[in-house]
Design a protein around this motif. Structure first.
Motif, PDB file in Angstrom:
ATOM      1  N   VAL A  80       0.823  -1.205   0.000  1.00 52.45           N
ATOM      2  CA  VAL A  80       0.000   0.000   0.000  1.00 52.45           C
ATOM      3  C   VAL A  80       0.863   1.264   0.000  1.00 52.45           C
ATOM      4  O   VAL A  80       0.531   2.263  -0.651  1.00 52.45           O
ATOM      5  N   GLY A  81       1.994   1.225   0.684  1.00 52.59           N
ATOM      6  CA  GLY A  81       2.808   2.425   0.822  1.00 52.59           C
ATOM      7  C   GLY A  81       3.810   2.693  -0.283  1.00 52.59           C
ATOM      8  O   GLY A  81       4.383   3.785  -0.334  1.00 52.59           O
ATOM      9  N   GLN A  82       4.046   1.730  -1.179  1.00 54.80           N
ATOM     10  CA  GLN A  82       5.141   1.839  -2.145  1.00 54.80           C
ATOM     11  C   GLN A  82       5.067   3.058  -3.056  1.00 54.80           C
ATOM     12  O   GLN A  82       5.913   3.947  -2.986  1.00 54.80           O
ATOM     13  N   VAL A  83       4.085   3.091  -3.933  1.00 56.15           N
ATOM     14  CA  VAL A  83       4.011   4.168  -4.924  1.00 56.15           C
ATOM     15  C   VAL A  83       3.751   5.522  -4.266  1.00 56.15           C
ATOM     16  O   VAL A  83       4.423   6.514  -4.600  1.00 56.15           O
ATOM     17  N   PRO A  84       2.810   5.635  -3.298  1.00 59.59           N
ATOM     18  CA  PRO A  84       2.633   6.934  -2.632  1.00 59.59           C
ATOM     19  C   PRO A  84       3.916   7.450  -1.970  1.00 59.59           C
ATOM     20  O   PRO A  84       4.182   8.650  -2.001  1.00 59.59           O
ATOM     21  N   ALA A 387      10.426   7.013 -11.013  1.00 61.37           N
ATOM     22  CA  ALA A 387      10.006   6.848  -9.621  1.00 61.37           C
ATOM     23  C   ALA A 387       8.868   5.836  -9.493  1.00 61.37           C
ATOM     24  O   ALA A 387       8.870   4.974  -8.609  1.00 61.37           O
ATOM     25  N   VAL A 388       7.897   5.923 -10.398  1.00 60.60           N
ATOM     26  CA  VAL A 388       6.741   5.024 -10.333  1.00 60.60           C
ATOM     27  C   VAL A 388       7.137   3.598 -10.699  1.00 60.60           C
ATOM     28  O   VAL A 388       6.685   2.636 -10.062  1.00 60.60           O
ATOM     29  N   VAL A 389       7.976   3.427 -11.711  1.00 66.53           N
ATOM     30  CA  VAL A 389       8.397   2.076 -12.103  1.00 66.53           C
ATOM     31  C   VAL A 389       9.164   1.418 -10.969  1.00 66.53           C
ATOM     32  O   VAL A 389       8.919   0.250 -10.628  1.00 66.53           O
ATOM     33  N   ILE A 390      10.087   2.151 -10.356  1.00 73.36           N
ATOM     34  CA  ILE A 390      10.886   1.579  -9.270  1.00 73.36           C
ATOM     35  C   ILE A 390       9.996   1.209  -8.088  1.00 73.36           C
ATOM     36  O   ILE A 390      10.139   0.136  -7.492  1.00 73.36           O
TER      37      ILE A 390
END
Length: 474
Positions: A80-84, A387-390
């Motif tokens: 849940v916390g990754q992309v945000p 940033a989003v891909v990583i």
């Protein structure tokens, strides 16, 4: 010829005056904080396994696969916390965001010492997973923002090794705590482990708050002068920027082969780490009922020790080989197939099983090299996409691992984990195939951009020279 290449790599000549001094400053302030942050991240994360084999299971009355369910709940929070978390770095300075997350997960770690039931730990670990999700992908984004392709693999390796060191240290720390604090103030040794681990986190957060340099374009670090800031910006490509959080950006992400290629790569690679990430050696030892608490905590530390050596070796080697990160994909495919076969062998001795689990620790090398590969491949793409891909890479991996570990590596499947061994063999075959396909795509993309890269490099150098001249005139 080969000796000359090795000598050039070791001496690492820089193009611009003062660049070596700049990189040494970055190494000291960025790597020191990020490595300490990841060390405590893994220390606070791995302490659950140490506590489980040190009396927590019996004291809290764990049943069936409750231990795996807690890990799954943590993983859900982590997903849940990754992309945000990575996109938050656009709106909050990293030197504010990272330490804030550290304080939160450090506090939650200490609160775990008061748990009375496995469900208490489930609730705590969910929010701990959200907070801890900021570290791994956020740091890889930061490293890709400061370091060149030639420097990135080794730094990524040092960073990921610090997390493995946290896992190792956690085992030794629990042994020391169990022998010296077990029963102190009426608390079990495993409860003291959570308190001490949480306390270790806090001074590191304070260090990052005052000394972390943010990104090249936003840094206000007192130890970087104007010339060094201009040089830092010139070292990485100037890329087109697009604002996240809109439909156009979402379309850009989901129509990009980078997203599908690297996210799937890390989903597969994440499951090749299953022997180590699910603490199978500790669960195997616990199930045999032949080992003391000290042995249950100390013997599994050999797995991350092998992981550290493997990570540093492959990260340095792939830097030296001009970024051939794909080699690690083939290495972990072979490793997973052979070690699973060793454990499946009906006549396997205790020594061969231990050897297989230790060897499997070398698979940890994929953490540094695959994220460096993603950073390398997207160096000319906009920062928001990178940033989003990583972030999505780790998000996808953990989303699968949330149910994968329950299906194939539940604690009550010890000691053999037969289903898990066959799953590992299949996963490693897919790993080799996917690595080959992604290598083709990255090579094709590289052949299309040599002229663009030359023009951009020239533009960056002119910008840097203009900044330097401006500073001199002032």
């Amino acid at each position: 010829m080969s000796f000359r290449r090795v000598k050039e790599y070791m001496s690492h000549p820089y193009e611009h005056p003062g660049e070596g001094k700049l990189v040494r400053k970055l190494d000291f302030f960025i790597l020191s904080f990020c490595c300490l942050m990841y060390f405590t991240n893994y220390l606070d994360r791995s302490n659950l396994a140490n506590a489980y084999v040190s009396g927590m299971k019996e004291e809290l009355g764990f049943r069936g696969n409750q231990y795996n369910l807690i890990n799954t709940v943590f993983t859900i929070g982590y997903v849940v916390g990754q992309v945000p978390s990575n996109l938050a770095l656009y709106h909050l300075k990293p030197r504010i965001f990272f330490p804030s997350m550290m304080v939160i997960w450090g506090a939650l770690t200490m609160i775990t010492a008061a748990a009375k039931h496995p469900r208490d730990i489930m609730a705590i670990r969910f929010f701990q997973g959200v907070a801890e999700s900021s570290t791994f992908v956020g740091t890889h984004y930061i490293l890709g923002s400061w370091y060149t392709a030639r420097e990135l693999g080794k730094r990524s390796g040092i960073f990921t090794s610090s997390g493995l060191a946290g896992t190792m240290f956690g085992g030794f720390l629990q042994t020391a705590i169990h022998s010296s604090l077990n029963g102190a103030k009426g608390m079990s040794g495993w409860r003291w482990l959570f308190i001490i681990d949480g306390l270790i986190t806090l001074p590191i957060a304070i260090y990052g708050l005052f000394l972390f340099p943010d990104t090249p374009s936003t840094t206000s670090a007192f130890y970087l002068n104007p010339q060094e800031r201009a040089l830092a910006i010139s070292r990485v490509p100037e890329v087109p920027e697009r604002a996240p959080w809109n439909l156009a950006f979402a379309k850009r992400v989901f129509t990009s082969w980078y997203w599908y290629g690297f996210v799937m790569l890390w989903i597969i690679a994440g499951e090749t780490e299953s022997f180590s990430s699910n603490s199978l050696l500790a669960l195997y030892m616990k199930s045999t009922k032949r080992y003391t608490v000290s042995q249950l905590n100390n013997y599994p530390t050999g797995v991350p020790a092998v992981g550290i050596i493997s990570t540093l070796f492959w990260a340095t080697l792939t830097d030296f080989l001009s970024g051939k990160r794909y080699l690690v994909g083939y290495w972990i495919a072979v490793t997973g197939i052979v070690t699973a076969a060793m454990i499946l062998n009906p006549g396997a001795s205790t020594a061969s099983i231990f050897g297989a689990y230790y060897w499997a620790g070398s698979v940890y090398a994929c953490q540094a090299t695959f994220f460096a590969w993603a950073n390398d491949a997207m160096r000319w793409e906009e920062d928001s996409l990178r940033a989003v891909v990583i972030a999505s890479m780790n998000c996808g991996s953990n989303a699968v691992n949330a149910w994968w570990s329950l299906l194939f590596y539940a604690a009550d499947m010890a000691p053999k984990f037969t289903k898990g061994m066959w799953a590992m063999i299949g996963t490693c075959i897919v790993m080799a195939i996917w690595t080959t396909g992604l290598l083709y795509l990255t090579n094709r993309a590289e052949t299309k951009r040599p002229l663009e890269g030359t023009r951009q490099t020239s533009a960056n150098e002119k910008s840097y020279e203009a900044d330097i001249v401006g500073d001199v005139k002032v």
